[in-house]
Design an enzyme around this catalytic site. Sequence first.
Site, PDB file in Angstrom:
ATOM      1  N   TYR A 120       0.867  -1.186   0.000  1.00 49.39           N
ATOM      2  CA  TYR A 120       0.000   0.000   0.000  1.00 49.39           C
ATOM      3  C   TYR A 120       0.898   1.228   0.000  1.00 49.39           C
ATOM      4  O   TYR A 120       1.446   1.624   1.023  1.00 49.39           O
ATOM      5  CB  TYR A 120      -0.896  -0.066   1.243  1.00 49.39           C
ATOM      6  N   LYS A 150      -1.201  -1.096  -4.245  1.00 51.90           N
ATOM      7  CA  LYS A 150      -2.251  -0.086  -4.125  1.00 51.90           C
ATOM      8  C   LYS A 150      -1.528   1.243  -4.198  1.00 51.90           C
ATOM      9  O   LYS A 150      -0.867   1.676  -3.257  1.00 51.90           O
ATOM     10  CB  LYS A 150      -3.023  -0.217  -2.818  1.00 51.90           C
TER      11      LYS A 150
END
Length: 286
Positions: A120, A150
């Site tokens: 992330y 992400k």
Amino acid sequence: QINLPVIRQYVDYLVNEQNVKNVFVNGTTGEGLSLSIQERKQLAEEWMCQGKDKLDHVIVHVGALNLPECQELARHAAAICAGGIAVIAPFFFKPTNKDELVAFLQKVASEAPEVPFYYYHIPPLTGVKFRMEELLDGIKAQIPSFQGVKFSDTDLLDLAQCINKNETGEFEFLYGVDEQLLGALAVGANGAVGSTYNYLGRQTNLMLQAFAKPDLALAQKYQFLTGEFLNFVIKLGFGVAQTKAVMTFVSGIPMGPPRLPLADASSEFIVKAKAKLDSIVWPDGD
């Protein structure tokens, strides 16, 4: 306090009203880093339970400031059969180079080796900014379960370089800056995770369909209108608390206040944001 009973209603709303069938739990919008480990486990379990046979994928964010908690959450996500796990970079004692970051991620991923693993990447909040194209070099050898990123950064050059490297298509790049999604799609992003999809998921799906056709002019209309709303509310002060307020008045589901140190959205914000959103005429006539 967390409100578990509302999640069933939340799932049905996302699926039936927004055509959203994938969720990312305990991330930024869900205030994952403000919750206790036990609360995060309870939320992940409830989303898995209520999403069964309704949602396609539940990705659980298991990042924390210390390695043992990340590992505990990763094991828990595997035990409840989450569709994926994601980890943010630790942001108090930060990794100072790519190798330190990968070593940390590997220690988390190895606790759930069968679960697809996402990094992330959100440097505006973590202050950890390595080029993702460098992160990808040799990462599969160190983290066999690595599935993708992400990507919550505005650096479309870095994203494009990642996608250019991803010739075999083994990795996924889920874009996280909602107002720039169309630009990310143009360079090859193959998914999105963002806060606006809670209440503008249907319109975003229509944008994705238009882009795939391709009908770029129609896709631009959707992106410009999303941007018009976000540009308006950002000037008013737009964060997680305000996102909860918007989701509440759009869906009718009480999303509740944020947890301190975040402060609740003002009534003035709610009135202005609602008026602005109501004034937008989407291409599909809504």
